[in-house]
Structure formats: C-alpha cells, structure tokens
Design an enzyme around this catalytic site. Structure first.
Site, PDB file in Angstrom:
ATOM      1  CG  HIS A   1      -1.991  -1.098   1.060  1.00 49.96           C
ATOM      2  ND1 HIS A   1      -1.853  -2.331   1.660  1.00 49.96           N
ATOM      3  CD2 HIS A   1      -3.152  -1.139   0.387  1.00 49.96           C
ATOM      4  CE1 HIS A   1      -2.900  -3.071   1.367  1.00 49.96           C
ATOM      5  NE2 HIS A   1      -3.703  -2.374   0.591  1.00 49.96           N
TER       6      HIS A   1
ATOM      7  CB  CYS B   1     -12.148  -4.207   3.965  1.00 52.43           C
ATOM      8  SG  CYS B   1     -13.484  -3.190   3.370  1.00 52.43           S
TER       9      CYS B   1
ATOM     10  CD  GLU C   1     -10.871  -5.651   9.976  1.00 50.22           C
ATOM     11  OE1 GLU C   1     -11.766  -4.809   9.758  1.00 50.22           O
ATOM     12  OE2 GLU C   1     -10.126  -6.092   9.104  1.00 50.22           O
TER      13      GLU C   1
ATOM     14  CE1 TYR D   1     -10.684   0.636  -3.395  1.00 49.86           C
ATOM     15  CE2 TYR D   1     -11.371  -1.652  -3.348  1.00 49.86           C
ATOM     16  CZ  TYR D   1     -10.752  -0.568  -2.750  1.00 49.86           C
ATOM     17  OH  TYR D   1     -10.182  -0.708  -1.517  1.00 49.86           O
TER      18      TYR D   1
ATOM     19  CD  GLU E   1      -6.557   0.183  -0.054  1.00 47.99           C
ATOM     20  OE1 GLU E   1      -6.278  -0.875  -0.652  1.00 47.99           O
ATOM     21  OE2 GLU E   1      -6.480   0.296   1.177  1.00 47.99           O
TER      22      GLU E   1
END
Length: 177
Positions: free
Chosen positions: A22, A64, A84, A101, A111
C-alpha cells in the site's frame, strides 16, 4: 503479513508484504469487503480507526481485509470478523464476485484491489478492536443509501462504489425492509 498479488484477470501471480504493497504505486492485489446485517435488517457501518494508513476516520462498510497466501476468502472473512469486530458470522453470501476498484487516499496511498463483496449476518454480539474501528452504527440500508448520495466524501470510496451495485441497497430491497 503477505497479500496475494493478482493479474488483470484476478489470478494469483505472487505475494508481497502488506506494509510494502500500500504505497503510491500499489500493485493489483486480492482483498474482500463484507456488509454485515443484524436481525432487524440493519447494516453495520464502521468508522475506520484514526491510526489506519488509508482513509483514517472515514465511515465504511462493516469490514474489509486481505486473504493471506493459500487462505480461502471464506476463512479470511471469518478471521477478520473475529479480529476486527470480535464477531461471528453466519449466512455468508457473495454479492459482487468481480468487484474491482482503484482509489487514491489524500495522503497519496493507492488502493488497487480485486475485491469480492459479501454480505453476512451477525451471530451474537460485537466487540470491535480499537486499532481497527473507532466507532460503529447499525443503520437501515435505505438511510445509508441516502447518506452515500448526500455525503459521499464522508465514506470510503469502495463503499460508495459497492453500494449502488448491491441488491441490499437498491430501492426494491429497501422497500421490502
């Protein structure tokens, strides 16, 4: 933790450390999103912790994550739901198997994900991990749809892209609820 790098067709082509992936030059990799429902037909939205590398403090879908090399997405969903949200899921269903995406955070981090989208039902309670979730709300799908339209900047780009494609947020689904 390593993430799975994929080609344009979504096929695995390698692995890379998550903290190295990332960046401003993020390679295409595998992820997933999940929208969790409760017994009242409400959907869980979470506000990302302020310590998150991308989109800190932004409202998003329930959770996610990234499967690790060799891990099924179903197993990754279970692992991330526990880690999470402190949650157990049931009735997991794929909604958008081919969602993909690319988005750029204000910090310049990209991303770039092949990101199948799931829905699931909560089985029990929630104990969100503070390093992941700053706060959370249960909302009706129609109210979320209205908010996404009115204030898209307050939400993660993947949620604003996913919701209009999902039956959960369609007018007909909202009218049934």
């Amino acid at each position: 933790m390593d993430v799975v790098l994929v080609d344009e067709q979504g096929q695995p082509v390698g692995v890379a450390p998550k903290n190295m992936v990332h960046t401003a030059e993020t390679p295409l990799h595998l992820a997933f999103s999940c929208h969790v429902l409760n017994g009242n037909g409400e959907v869980l939205i979470t506000r990302r912790a302020l310590s998150k590398k991308t989109w800190p403090g932004v409202w998003t879908n329930s959770f996610c994550g990234h499967p690790t090399p060799g891990e099924s997405i179903t197993d990754a969903l279970t692992r991330h739901a526990r880690g999470e949200l402190g949650a157990t899921l049931e009735k997991v269903s794929i909604e958008l198997p081919d969602f993909r995406y690319r988005a750029v955070d204000a910090s310049g981090v990209v991303e770039n994900e092949v990101c199948p989208v799931f829905t699931a039902h909560l089985n029990g309670g929630l104990t969100p991990h503070p390093a992941e979730v700053l706060e959370y709300r249960w909302v009706s799908p129609s109210d979320l749809r209205t908010s996404l339209t009115a204030t898209p900047w307050a939400f993660s780009p993947w949620l604003t892209l996913q919701a209009p494609l999902m039956e959960l947020y369609s007018n007909s689904a909202a009218e049934k609820g």
